[in-house]
Design a protein around this motif. Structure first.
Motif, short mmCIF file in Angstrom:
data_model
loop_
_atom_site.label_atom_id
_atom_site.label_comp_id
_atom_site.label_asym_id
_atom_site.label_seq_id
_atom_site.Cartn_x
_atom_site.Cartn_y
_atom_site.Cartn_z
N MET A 172 96.45 95.48 94.38
CA MET A 172 96.36 94.97 93.02
C MET A 172 95.38 93.79 92.99
N LYS A 173 94.38 93.91 92.15
CA LYS A 173 93.38 92.84 92.05
C LYS A 173 93.93 91.65 91.28
N LYS A 174 93.49 90.46 91.65
CA LYS A 174 93.84 89.23 90.93
C LYS A 174 92.86 89.06 89.78
N LYS A 175 93.39 88.74 88.60
CA LYS A 175 92.54 88.43 87.46
C LYS A 175 92.14 86.96 87.57
N VAL A 176 90.83 86.72 87.61
CA VAL A 176 90.33 85.35 87.70
C VAL A 176 89.38 85.10 86.54
N ALA A 177 89.51 83.93 85.92
CA ALA A 177 88.62 83.55 84.82
C ALA A 177 87.95 82.22 85.17
N PHE A 178 86.64 82.19 85.03
CA PHE A 178 85.85 80.99 85.21
C PHE A 178 85.52 80.46 83.82
N VAL A 179 85.90 79.22 83.53
CA VAL A 179 85.78 78.70 82.17
C VAL A 179 85.07 77.35 82.17
N CYS A 180 84.16 77.19 81.21
CA CYS A 180 83.54 75.89 80.96
C CYS A 180 83.32 75.77 79.46
N VAL A 181 82.50 74.85 79.03
CA VAL A 181 82.34 74.62 77.60
C VAL A 181 81.52 75.73 76.94
N HIS A 182 80.31 76.00 77.42
CA HIS A 182 79.44 76.95 76.74
C HIS A 182 79.36 78.33 77.38
N ASN A 183 79.89 78.51 78.58
CA ASN A 183 79.79 79.78 79.29
C ASN A 183 78.32 80.23 79.35
N SER A 184 77.46 79.27 79.71
CA SER A 184 76.02 79.57 79.70
C SER A 184 75.35 79.32 81.04
N CYS A 185 76.09 78.82 82.04
CA CYS A 185 75.45 78.50 83.31
C CYS A 185 76.41 78.63 84.48
N ARG A 186 77.18 77.57 84.76
CA ARG A 186 78.05 77.56 85.95
C ARG A 186 79.07 78.68 85.95
N SER A 187 79.79 78.87 84.85
CA SER A 187 80.82 79.91 84.82
C SER A 187 80.19 81.30 84.88
N GLN A 188 78.98 81.44 84.34
CA GLN A 188 78.28 82.72 84.43
C GLN A 188 77.87 83.02 85.88
N MET A 189 77.37 82.01 86.59
CA MET A 189 77.01 82.21 88.00
C MET A 189 78.25 82.54 88.82
N ALA A 190 79.36 81.85 88.53
CA ALA A 190 80.61 82.12 89.26
C ALA A 190 81.09 83.55 89.00
N GLU A 191 81.01 83.98 87.74
CA GLU A 191 81.40 85.35 87.41
C GLU A 191 80.54 86.34 88.19
N ALA A 192 79.23 86.11 88.20
CA ALA A 192 78.32 87.04 88.89
C ALA A 192 78.59 87.08 90.39
N TRP A 193 78.77 85.90 91.02
CA TRP A 193 79.08 85.87 92.45
C TRP A 193 80.40 86.59 92.74
N ALA A 194 81.43 86.30 91.93
CA ALA A 194 82.76 86.88 92.19
C ALA A 194 82.74 88.40 92.02
N LYS A 195 81.99 88.88 91.03
CA LYS A 195 81.89 90.34 90.85
C LYS A 195 81.13 90.98 92.01
N ASP A 196 80.14 90.28 92.53
CA ASP A 196 79.35 90.81 93.64
C ASP A 196 80.11 90.74 94.96
N LEU A 197 80.71 89.61 95.25
CA LEU A 197 81.34 89.38 96.56
C LEU A 197 82.81 89.78 96.62
N GLY A 198 83.49 89.78 95.48
CA GLY A 198 84.94 90.01 95.51
C GLY A 198 85.41 91.23 94.75
N LYS A 199 84.52 92.18 94.55
CA LYS A 199 84.88 93.34 93.72
C LYS A 199 86.09 94.11 94.25
N ASP A 200 86.39 93.96 95.53
CA ASP A 200 87.54 94.67 96.10
C ASP A 200 88.87 93.97 95.83
N VAL A 201 88.84 92.68 95.49
CA VAL A 201 90.10 91.95 95.31
C VAL A 201 90.21 91.19 93.99
#
Length: 133
Positions: free
Chosen positions: A1-30
């Motif tokens: 069962m995969k863990k639901k993770v949310a990366f949140v900031c004010v505008h969702n235009s930089c840091r949280s977007q990079m975190a989402e992209a890394w997590a989808k790339d590196l952690g797609k199995d979990v």
């Protein structure tokens, strides 16, 4: 069962977007990955898109999302360093990564932030795999 993770900031235009992209790339199995912001914004910062492309991750189709666009409950909530009242999303675990926003700075600031986020995402994935979260 995969863990639901949310990366949140004010505008969702930089840091949280990079975190989402890394997590989808590196952690797609979990991880089931989301990102969102507390305020509307018109685009993902071009510097963020550029530095992620440098490492082979395409964020060209990413766009800023609001908290209402993601599940209303997640397993892990990661705030990026809001410098304002961080949002509340029901979760089992939350942490703040306290990252400075590189927006408005030189491209090297975006690269540094990208690399810090990658290391933090790798650590998050390790903790999920070790059932620490």
């Amino acid at each position: 069962m995969k863990k639901k993770v949310a990366f949140v900031c004010v505008h969702n235009s930089c840091r949280s977007q990079m975190a989402e992209a890394w997590a989808k790339d590196l952690g797609k199995d979990v991880l089931e990955v989301y990102s969102a912001g507390t305020e509307e914004y018109h685009e993902v910062k071009p510097g963020a898109v550029e530095v992620m492309e440098e490492v082979g991750i395409d964020m060209g189709k990413h766009y800023p999302k609001l908290l209402t666009d993601i599940p209303q409950e997640v397993d892990v909530l990661i705030t990026m360093g809001c410098n304002v009242a961080c949002p509340f999303v029901p979760c089992s675990h939350n942490e703040d990564w306290g990252l400075e926003d590189p927006s408005g700075g030189p491209i090297e600031d975006f690269r540094n932030t990208r690399d810090i986020i990658k290391a933090k995402v790798e650590d998050l994935i390790k903790r999920v795999k070790n059932q620490e979260l």
